[in-house]
Scaffold this active site. Sequence first.
Site, short mmCIF file in Angstrom:
data_model
loop_
_atom_site.label_atom_id
_atom_site.label_comp_id
_atom_site.label_asym_id
_atom_site.label_seq_id
_atom_site.Cartn_x
_atom_site.Cartn_y
_atom_site.Cartn_z
N ARG A 93 -10.57 -13.41 5.18
CA ARG A 93 -9.26 -13.89 4.68
C ARG A 93 -9.42 -15.16 3.87
NH1 ARG A 93 -5.20 -11.00 7.32
NH2 ARG A 93 -5.62 -10.37 9.46
N ASP A 139 0.87 -1.17 0.00
CA ASP A 139 0.00 0.00 0.00
C ASP A 139 0.91 1.23 0.00
OD1 ASP A 139 -2.49 1.34 0.29
OD2 ASP A 139 -2.31 1.34 2.46
P1 IMP Z 1 1.86 -0.49 3.87
O1 IMP Z 1 2.34 -0.85 2.49
O2 IMP Z 1 2.94 -0.40 4.90
O3 IMP Z 1 1.01 0.74 3.85
O4 IMP Z 1 0.92 -1.58 4.47
C1 IMP Z 1 0.56 -2.72 3.86
C2 IMP Z 1 -0.34 -3.47 4.82
O5 IMP Z 1 -1.57 -2.78 5.05
C3 IMP Z 1 -0.72 -4.78 4.18
O6 IMP Z 1 0.17 -5.80 4.54
C4 IMP Z 1 -2.12 -5.01 4.71
O7 IMP Z 1 -2.04 -5.70 5.94
C5 IMP Z 1 -2.68 -3.64 4.97
N1 IMP Z 1 -3.58 -3.18 3.87
C6 IMP Z 1 -3.35 -2.16 3.02
N2 IMP Z 1 -4.35 -2.01 2.14
C7 IMP Z 1 -5.24 -2.98 2.44
C8 IMP Z 1 -6.52 -3.37 1.85
O8 IMP Z 1 -7.03 -2.79 0.87
N3 IMP Z 1 -7.14 -4.44 2.41
C9 IMP Z 1 -6.63 -5.11 3.48
N4 IMP Z 1 -5.45 -4.79 4.05
C10 IMP Z 1 -4.76 -3.74 3.53
#
Ligand code: IMP
Length: 177
Positions: free
Chosen positions: A163, A101
Amino acid sequence: MNYTIETLISREEVESRIKELAKLIETDYKEKDLICVGLLKGSVMFLSDLIKEITLPLQIDFMNVSSYGSETTSSGNVKVIKDTDIDVRGKDVLIVEDIIDTGITLEYVIGMFKTKGVASVKTCTLLSKPERRKIDVKVDYIAFEVPDKFVIGYGLDYAQKYRNLPYIGAVVFEENK
Ligand code: IMP
Ligand code: MG
């Protein structure tokens, strides 16, 4: 709030794309000492499907990290809840994630492995939301890019549920209900 779930990527599409990625990884890691490190809990279904298709003597391990309040800062707010059990020194680590993300979690975990004396560290994710990226982290294998929607299934949760969905869906919130 009421919501419905729309299908974004069908089970068949996910399964066939995972097989493609597995073959790429298999070719790239032929002469290496591969360890696939899944980030709990979201990567579990992806990791287990992926490794079944890689015919190499690989190892697996898991980490559990949580990122919190990380909207405005870079990789500082990541906490390690569970580290790897296997000694990763000299190994070729492939981090397996459910979704990238902002990129904050992945950037932090890559940094951790670099300090542990691994031979190499690469990254593999089921999903990527490029529009949301805050850190320009290198993702080596991406199964699918998705739009900026809240996605669930195939390991990804909404409040710890869904999940187990065998496809990737998006949560559609119905306002004023
Ligand atoms: P980031 O890249 O550090 O922002 O975080 C990634 C984490 O956020 C992922 O491993 C997921 O656990 C969670 N996440 C981000 N977007 C989503 C989504 O659309 N659905 C479910 N979990 C998400
Ligand atoms: Mg995650």
